[in-house]
Design an enzyme around this catalytic site. Structure first.
Site: not given
Ligand code: HEC
Ligand code: HEC
Length: 303
Positions: A118
């Site tokens: 990521e």
């Molecule tokens: C490269 C893509 C990517 C980036 C960059 C990213 N995310 Fe995500 N995010 C995801 C993915 C894919 C998941 C699910 C991962 C899992 O469940 O294992 C996720 C899950 C989440 C969730 C959980 C939501 C839930 O319903 O469970 C939150 C809140 C979130 N991200 C916030 C953020 C924040 C704040 C940042 C920056 C610090 C960020 N993400 C950066 C792809 C990304």
């Protein structure tokens, strides 16, 4: 006798109370300065190792809080293996991530920054980078210990708390506005309850408050093992956090592996695998109409 009366009274309140509650229209107890800092960080690719990926890359606030892809793309074009859930209303989920491995938004925010596919960064490196920018002053104004891992994730979480979407037509309906929903949407909500979707999708987030097996009535093929990845308990295999259905119209593709793009299809899929039922086309289309009433409004607290 008294005992029985209490039970009857209690159960009748349960029947009368709606199993879904509206999103509040204002947020209390947030620190505005932290929200502004968290927002700046959320949109800034400086968080990633090579300065190319921000939180907003995968969670576009103008597009349902997702990236619209089956699997997200991180630094160096690396492709993940799980669908990006929405950041909207995530604060109401009882745990974060599909397998619930983070207890809250602050714990969650560590994940993507360090995840090698990521943002691929380390906190040591990120703190060093931020220290050479105006962020140094921003942090010092709010936190006596300046830029730390705890403070970076605290600010991100504070911004995350503001990403709620009130005023969905369905919420207006729950608050007594009979005209907020069409006839078909009202019927869809009744079907959503009577067919049993409500057993897993309920509460303020219409999901987000329990784990359920992916494939209750029939086995489904899934590469990800869900909750088992966290607990290593056989009984948790293929259990996932029930996702929120708020803003669902905007967050295709669906399911943890983004295998379905159309809302009609995912409703059919749920009926088949989670309920062991084949619904009529008319019931499916009414349930989809109801799901479309769950799209709320984003009020920005970071400006
Ligand atoms: C490269 C893509 C990517 C980036 C960059 C990213 N995310 Fe995500 N995010 C995801 C993915 C894919 C998941 C699910 C991962 C899992 O469940 O294992 C996720 C899950 C989440 C969730 C959980 C939501 C839930 O319903 O469970 C939150 C809140 C979130 N991200 C916030 C953020 C924040 C704040 C940042 C920056 C610090 C960020 N993400 C950066 C792809 C990304
Ligand atoms: C036994 C619990 C259970 C029941 C009953 C159930 N669901 Fe689900 N639902 C889940 C789980 C768990 C997921 C996530 C599955 C995954 O991707 O691993 C899900 C996912 C979904 C999604 C996709 C959400 C997204 O963001 O990808 C939709 C839409 C949905 N359900 C609607 C329904 C409807 C409509 C019904 C009734 C016909 C229903 N569900 C019945 C547990 C349930």
């Amino acid at each position: 006798m008294k005992f029985f009366l209490t039970i009857i009274l209690l159960s009748s309140t349960f029947v009368l109370a709606e199993p879904i509650t509206p999103i509040p229209t204002n947020i209390e107890n947030i620190d505005k300065n932290k929200v502004k800092l968290g927002s700046k960080l959320f949109f800034d690719p400086i968080l990633s190792k090579d300065g190319t990926v921000s939180c907003a890359t995968c969670h576009d606030l103008n597009a349902g809080g997702v990236d619209g892809l089956q699997f997200s793309i991180g630094i160096d074009g690396k492709v993940g293996d799980i669908n990006s859930p929405t950041v909207f209303n995530a604060v109401y989920n009882f745990t974060q991530f599909w397998n619930g491995r983070a207890r809250n938004l602050q714990e969650q925010a560590v994940g993507p920054i360090e995840n090698h596919i990521e943002m691929g960064n380390t906190f040591e490196n990120l703190i060093a980078t931020l220290s050479n920018t105006p962020y140094k002053k921003d942090f010092e104004k709010i936190y006596s210990d300046g830029i730390t891992k705890n403070n970076i994730t605290d600010a991100l979480a504070e911004f995350g708390k503001t990403l709620i979407t009130p005023n969905a037509p369905f919420d207006k309906y729950l608050k007594g506005d009979e005209y907020a929903l069409t006839k078909s949407q009202k019927e869809g909500y009744e079907l959503f309850k009577s067919h049993g979707c409500i057993a897993c999708h309920h509460g303020i987030n219409i999901g987000g408050n329990l784990y359920a097996k992916f494939g209750v009535m029939k086995d489904v093929k899934s590469k990800s093992l869900g909750r088992y990845e966290v607990t290593k308990n056989e009984l948790d295999k293929y259990y996932f956090k029930v996702p929120t259905l708020r803003n669902i119209e905007l967050t295709s593709p669906y399911l943890h592996d983004g295998r379905i793009t159309e809302l009609e299809e995912v409703v059919k899929f749920m009926s088949h695998f989670q309920l062991g039922k084949t619904l009529t086309d008319s019931d499916i289309s009414k349930i989809v109409d109801f799901l479309k009433s769950l799209t709320g409004e984003l009020i920005r607290y970071d400006q």
